[in-house]
Scaffold this motif. Structure first.
Motif, mmCIF file in Angstrom:
data_model
loop_
_atom_site.group_PDB
_atom_site.id
_atom_site.type_symbol
_atom_site.label_atom_id
_atom_site.label_comp_id
_atom_site.label_asym_id
_atom_site.label_seq_id
_atom_site.Cartn_x
_atom_site.Cartn_y
_atom_site.Cartn_z
ATOM 1 N N ASN A 92 0.798 -1.230 0.000
ATOM 2 C CA ASN A 92 0.000 0.000 0.000
ATOM 3 C C ASN A 92 0.831 1.281 0.000
ATOM 4 O O ASN A 92 0.398 2.307 0.535
ATOM 5 C CB ASN A 92 -0.988 -0.001 1.177
ATOM 6 C CG ASN A 92 -1.928 -1.177 1.106
ATOM 7 O OD1 ASN A 92 -2.505 -1.446 0.070
ATOM 8 N ND2 ASN A 92 -2.043 -1.920 2.189
ATOM 9 N N VAL A 268 -6.702 13.521 5.153
ATOM 10 C CA VAL A 268 -5.458 12.902 5.619
ATOM 11 C C VAL A 268 -5.416 11.456 5.147
ATOM 12 O O VAL A 268 -6.432 10.880 4.796
ATOM 13 C CB VAL A 268 -5.327 12.966 7.158
ATOM 14 C CG1 VAL A 268 -5.113 14.392 7.629
ATOM 15 C CG2 VAL A 268 -6.542 12.337 7.839
ATOM 16 N N ARG A 269 -4.213 10.894 5.152
ATOM 17 C CA ARG A 269 -4.030 9.514 4.704
ATOM 18 C C ARG A 269 -2.990 8.816 5.566
ATOM 19 O O ARG A 269 -2.054 9.439 6.038
ATOM 20 C CB ARG A 269 -3.496 9.477 3.265
ATOM 21 C CG ARG A 269 -4.560 9.687 2.230
ATOM 22 C CD ARG A 269 -3.896 10.006 0.918
ATOM 23 N NE ARG A 269 -3.283 8.838 0.311
ATOM 24 C CZ ARG A 269 -3.923 8.000 -0.506
ATOM 25 N NH1 ARG A 269 -5.182 8.219 -0.816
ATOM 26 N NH2 ARG A 269 -3.306 6.969 -1.027
ATOM 27 N N ARG A 270 -3.165 7.495 5.701
ATOM 28 C CA ARG A 270 -2.153 6.619 6.329
ATOM 29 C C ARG A 270 -1.740 7.117 7.721
ATOM 30 O O ARG A 270 -0.566 7.033 8.083
ATOM 31 C CB ARG A 270 -0.900 6.522 5.447
ATOM 32 C CG ARG A 270 -1.165 6.145 4.001
ATOM 33 C CD ARG A 270 -1.661 4.731 3.869
ATOM 34 N NE ARG A 270 -1.698 4.325 2.478
ATOM 35 C CZ ARG A 270 -2.775 4.451 1.686
ATOM 36 N NH1 ARG A 270 -3.902 4.967 2.159
ATOM 37 N NH2 ARG A 270 -2.713 4.026 0.437
ATOM 38 N N HIS A 272 -2.164 5.953 10.548
ATOM 39 C CA HIS A 272 -1.763 4.950 11.547
ATOM 40 C C HIS A 272 -0.356 4.417 11.306
ATOM 41 O O HIS A 272 0.171 3.705 12.143
ATOM 42 C CB HIS A 272 -2.752 3.796 11.557
ATOM 43 C CG HIS A 272 -2.804 3.051 10.252
ATOM 44 N ND1 HIS A 272 -3.310 3.610 9.102
ATOM 45 C CD2 HIS A 272 -2.417 1.807 9.928
ATOM 46 C CE1 HIS A 272 -3.239 2.727 8.130
ATOM 47 N NE2 HIS A 272 -2.686 1.631 8.592
ATOM 48 N N HIS A 315 4.434 -7.430 14.201
ATOM 49 C CA HIS A 315 3.895 -8.646 13.595
ATOM 50 C C HIS A 315 4.275 -9.954 14.296
ATOM 51 O O HIS A 315 3.873 -11.012 13.846
ATOM 52 C CB HIS A 315 4.321 -8.738 12.125
ATOM 53 C CG HIS A 315 3.733 -7.658 11.273
ATOM 54 N ND1 HIS A 315 2.389 -7.568 11.008
ATOM 55 C CD2 HIS A 315 4.302 -6.609 10.641
ATOM 56 C CE1 HIS A 315 2.157 -6.517 10.243
ATOM 57 N NE2 HIS A 315 3.301 -5.921 10.013
ATOM 58 N N GLU A 456 3.103 0.453 4.320
ATOM 59 C CA GLU A 456 3.410 -0.124 5.628
ATOM 60 C C GLU A 456 4.906 -0.256 5.894
ATOM 61 O O GLU A 456 5.310 -0.606 6.985
ATOM 62 C CB GLU A 456 2.702 -1.478 5.773
ATOM 63 C CG GLU A 456 1.189 -1.305 5.851
ATOM 64 C CD GLU A 456 0.417 -2.612 5.782
ATOM 65 O OE1 GLU A 456 0.910 -3.626 6.282
ATOM 66 O OE2 GLU A 456 -0.683 -2.602 5.205
ATOM 67 N N GLU B 236 -9.485 3.123 0.190
ATOM 68 C CA GLU B 236 -8.144 3.447 -0.290
ATOM 69 C C GLU B 236 -7.517 4.516 0.605
ATOM 70 O O GLU B 236 -6.330 4.486 0.893
ATOM 71 C CB GLU B 236 -8.237 3.914 -1.749
ATOM 72 C CG GLU B 236 -6.992 3.655 -2.577
ATOM 73 C CD GLU B 236 -5.913 4.668 -2.302
ATOM 74 O OE1 GLU B 236 -4.731 4.269 -2.225
ATOM 75 O OE2 GLU B 236 -6.251 5.857 -2.141
ATOM 76 N N TRP B 238 -8.326 5.185 3.860
ATOM 77 C CA TRP B 238 -8.211 4.897 5.290
ATOM 78 C C TRP B 238 -7.743 3.486 5.608
ATOM 79 O O TRP B 238 -7.090 3.269 6.630
ATOM 80 C CB TRP B 238 -9.569 5.099 5.968
ATOM 81 C CG TRP B 238 -10.098 6.484 5.944
ATOM 82 C CD1 TRP B 238 -11.132 6.951 5.174
ATOM 83 C CD2 TRP B 238 -9.645 7.605 6.716
ATOM 84 N NE1 TRP B 238 -11.343 8.287 5.439
ATOM 85 C CE2 TRP B 238 -10.458 8.712 6.374
ATOM 86 C CE3 TRP B 238 -8.640 7.776 7.674
ATOM 87 C CZ2 TRP B 238 -10.284 9.973 6.954
ATOM 88 C CZ3 TRP B 238 -8.472 9.027 8.245
ATOM 89 C CH2 TRP B 238 -9.282 10.105 7.888
ATOM 90 N N PRO B 240 -6.329 0.776 3.271
ATOM 91 C CA PRO B 240 -5.982 0.225 1.949
ATOM 92 C C PRO B 240 -5.811 -1.290 1.951
ATOM 93 O O PRO B 240 -5.955 -1.922 0.914
ATOM 94 C CB PRO B 240 -4.673 0.947 1.619
ATOM 95 C CG PRO B 240 -4.135 1.443 2.922
ATOM 96 C CD PRO B 240 -5.336 1.734 3.766
ATOM 97 N N GLN B 241 -5.519 -1.848 3.103
ATOM 98 C CA GLN B 241 -5.355 -3.300 3.153
ATOM 99 C C GLN B 241 -6.657 -4.027 2.816
ATOM 100 O O GLN B 241 -6.647 -5.213 2.508
ATOM 101 C CB GLN B 241 -4.824 -3.742 4.527
ATOM 102 C CG GLN B 241 -5.852 -3.831 5.659
ATOM 103 C CD GLN B 241 -6.187 -2.486 6.304
ATOM 104 O OE1 GLN B 241 -5.686 -1.445 5.876
ATOM 105 N NE2 GLN B 241 -7.030 -2.494 7.327
ATOM 106 N N HIS B 272 -8.261 2.596 10.194
ATOM 107 C CA HIS B 272 -7.573 1.550 9.434
ATOM 108 C C HIS B 272 -7.945 0.147 9.891
ATOM 109 O O HIS B 272 -7.563 -0.822 9.254
ATOM 110 C CB HIS B 272 -6.055 1.735 9.545
ATOM 111 C CG HIS B 272 -5.552 1.611 10.952
ATOM 112 N ND1 HIS B 272 -5.867 2.526 11.927
ATOM 113 C CD2 HIS B 272 -4.778 0.683 11.542
ATOM 114 C CE1 HIS B 272 -5.281 2.166 13.064
ATOM 115 N NE2 HIS B 272 -4.624 1.055 12.860
ATOM 116 N N HIS B 314 -2.875 -10.543 8.095
ATOM 117 C CA HIS B 314 -2.163 -9.286 8.341
ATOM 118 C C HIS B 314 -0.795 -9.448 8.996
ATOM 119 O O HIS B 314 -0.023 -8.503 9.028
ATOM 120 C CB HIS B 314 -3.033 -8.354 9.172
ATOM 121 C CG HIS B 314 -4.297 -7.959 8.469
ATOM 122 N ND1 HIS B 314 -4.286 -7.191 7.322
ATOM 123 C CD2 HIS B 314 -5.593 -8.262 8.711
ATOM 124 C CE1 HIS B 314 -5.533 -7.026 6.907
ATOM 125 N NE2 HIS B 314 -6.341 -7.665 7.722
#
Lengths: 483, 483
Positions: A92, A268-270, A272, A315, A456, B236, B238, B240-241, B272, B314
């Motif tokens: 992404n 706004v975007r991304r 997080h 993760h 990410e 897309e 907020w 995108p995953q 997200h 994820h």
């Protein structure tokens, strides 16, 4: 560049372009705007310029065959750079911004050099966070699988000629250039809100030691205020995983530019996404096994260290440890080991596992499989380069990472640290967009108060990179009044 | 509840409370408002009520000693419910909302029953997405480690008396109750924007077959429009995953309520986060090993299936497979196996690994460790309950999951699916907050257009749960004009 005392300054100022923030995005915006003939006023909340950029490592991610790469015989193409960034900053990542950035990277390199940046023709050849010398080019994991199969590897980390944190050199040069170009800098001026007039951003309300100021911009306003890692309220709202972690910033990444934009309808975007770093020695990790709380490897230890730190923290089950042997430690140059001896050492892997709070049988299996591949110079699981693959032999040693496990090591705190990657939604012209995707007239933004190239993943050099690149676009647009 | 034809309806309507959306949050808001004496108008964009709630499994996560739990001899406390939800919906769950929700859960159960919900006194005792009978109570992984060590386990998934998808029963009951309470429902009316007057939300602009309508609310407006999984632009932006994955919704979760709120300054949170589900048979997985592309187990297969699906998609390298043996398949009741035979079967684990695109040596190690524990009835790695732990013996079988690997299985598409969990920031009174944390006068919201209880985890029943619970709060607040 003049800076008069507050009590002598008027409360109203006018310029063609008003830039908020004098980190790398603001500096490059100011230079471009001034060179386009605009009068430029930069407001900086701190008492001097530089921002978080000046406290950074100073890397700028550039490629596609820059003059520095060519001088060092590094072959590269725009396509390879684009493919690498799309993979390493993803999933992404912003493919349109990446494509644009890569298409302009060679020129941008030359622009930076023409405006004071220095990149010595000297390559640092091993994994590191920051070279301990004046190398002008470094690898950012381009040779590591899976990236090496996605794009032909080329070293693309361009950096100023100083050991370790070198961002101040780059910023000193750019600030001096701005000064020569006639940019006016007002320090200790904190922007508070945008002035909107007839549907267009027309200036900024600010305070200076409690006194109210207005800065009117006839061409446009550029937000270059940095991220929001220093704003715990915003972190809790947008990136709660970063709450309680250490902050990589100059202490002033308060998200104010993002909120000033949102106040007048910016998208706004991304928000997080965050960068993650930890006290792991890359040169040690690359010859070792990085294992999680299940005793499993989870990534090629040769990738850019920010990527394995992110994977470890976000993760995997904790605790994450670096598992190494004596020769592995001996192989690390003294200057890169920082005198660190392993926290635990043991004759058998099971004993070491017990010391680390890891499952002994699983770690033993992992070691057996790793060594089986290593005896053939291979890493079947993650494809680590033969150069770094060698069977690990007893006695074994373990270094903690800060992803679970002990809180301190050799007197140093072990804690994940990072900064924010999300921000204002901008287009390729650095215009700030509203939620419908329409440009907000008169408003531009660049740097970490915007969402840049990143999905990410994060690779060092892409923040100074997109900040300077799109900062220039912002300055040009504001000077031309095209926003 | 009357519903006249568009051409006979006036263009201006007035009520004490206007609710947008007739899923469970809107229905509960409408009932509470009407019972508080308010006149209530509900606008529903579809041609009938129910929304995504009516197409859901129908589970409502309730506990702390509900009448249904008590009738079945299930002991539970508010504290255990709170501890479980905080862990299972976390990290970064909304602890204040969870505490409030758990404190009110017993009463909320009785309110739902008093307003038409039916929960039979019958417990489904094995892991499943949705019971195949009329059981009124089910487990949501409360008995699985690590949760069983965090909170005393209790079954808390309350559900309507129908096999599988039972949400329509619950919604039919609530809609009928709303009708009796005098709520007016206007279907085919699409809310477009909020009307703000003197700093207060005073109504809604809408369209009905292209005709403009205004709905004025003297007390308050309740947004209950659902999430945004059906809005690819918002995804897309907020989450995108989630782009390209399947959507769990009625097709109308377009995020419009979130954007209407943002248009007047509302804050959003956790945009997200998404729920994740896949075609994995829980009753099969719990007796099997769920392994990732490195041949490693990564979670207790006994947890709520949404949690392992989320982890698989994820947090792990693909492909993820379910590895089982003949007895494991035979142990699954016919009705839960849906006739599915494994995609691959082999006499040795190495052969099976090759068929699945998994590393044979790693999978063999995983199996050996799993079986070593299982021979003692234990799962040292993840603590799966003895009931589900048994050494796996050849021949082995493998089922794909949709997290990497094949795209279809037995003619069914294999694809992660989900819905969005982020939305408007609301307080415990369901008032919509602006970015400074101040309530926006006259505006309430509940359900998936808000950020509810959730952090990074999701447990079924918490959407109908927080939607109905905070929907009631929204309705009460709007009726009292306290917003």
């Amino acid at each position: 560049m003049t800076d008069t005392r507050p009590d002598t300054r008027p409360s109203l100022h006018t310029a063609d372009v008003v830039v908020i923030g004098m980190g790398i995005a603001g500096a490059c915006a100011a230079i471009e705007a001034a060179e386009a003939g605009a009068s430029v006023l930069v407001l900086e909340g701190a008492s001097g310029p530089g921002g978080s950029s000046a406290q950074s490592g100073g890397e700028v991610y550039l490629g596609g065959g820059t003059a520095t790469q060519q001088a060092l015989g590094v072959e590269d193409t725009e396509e390879d750079m684009r493919a690498f960034l799309t993979a390493a900053l993803g999933p992404n990542a912003d493919e349109a911004k990446i494509a644009d950035y890569c298409a302009g990277a060679v020129d941008h390199h030359d622009w930076l050099v023409a405006h004071g940046a220095e990149f010595h023709h000297k390559l640092w050849d091993t994994p590191t966070w920051m070279p301990g010398d004046d190398s002008g080019l470094m690898w950012m994991g381009e040779r590591a699988q899976p990236y090496a199969s996605i794009a032909r590897p080329a070293a693309r980390g361009h950096r100023p000629p100083a050991p370790n944190f070198a961002g101040n050199l780059l910023m000193d040069a750019l600030v001096a250039t701005a000064q020569k170009a006639g940019v006016t800098l007002h320090c200790d001026v904190k922007a508070r809100s945008l002035i909107v007039s007839e549907g267009r951003v027309a200036g900024v309300r600010a305070t200076e030691f409690g006194e109210e100021r207005e800065y009117l911009a006839t061409g446009g306003v550029v937000l270059a205020t940095g991220g929001f890692v220093d704003n715990d309220r915003m972190l809790e709202q947008w990136a709660p995983q970063q709450v309680g972690k250490d902050k990589v910033s100059d202490g002033r990444d308060d998200g104010s530019g993002i909120e000033m934009g949102m106040d007048i309808g910016a998208a706004v975007r991304r928000m997080h996404q965050t960068e993650t770093a930890m006290l792991i020695i890359p040169r040690l990790a690359v010859g070792a096994m990085l294992v999680d709380g299940d005793g499993q490897r989870f990534i090629n230890e040769e990738v850019y260290p920010g990527l394995y730190c992110h994977a470890a923290v976000h993760h995997r089950r904790p605790p994450v440890w670096v598992i190494i042997d004596e020769k592995g430690i001996e192989d690390v140059p003294e200057s890169e080991l920082w005198g660190m001896q392993p926290m635990h050492a043991a004759e058998t892997i099971e004993e070491l596992a017990a010391d680390c709070g890891l499952p002994g049988d699983a770690l033993a299996d992992t070691l057996r499989r790793y060594n089986a591949g290593a005896r053939n110079g291979e890493d079947p699981q993650f494809g680590k380069s033969a150069r770094w693959v060698r069977p690990l032999e007893p006695p074994f040693g373990a270094y903690p990472t800060g992803a679970g496990g002990p809180d301190t090591f050799n007197g140093l705190p072990l804690k994940a640290q990072g900064f924010t990657l999300g921000g204002l939604h901008t287009d390729l012209q650095s215009r700030v967009l509203d939620r419908a995707g329409e440009a907000i007239p008169g408003l531009f933004a660049a740097g970490r108060c915007t969402h840049g190239l990143h999905g990410e993943g994060y690779i060092s050099g892409t923040s100074l990179g997109d900040g300077s690149f799109f900062g220039r676009r912002a300055g040009r647009g504001a000077a031309q009044g095209t926003g």
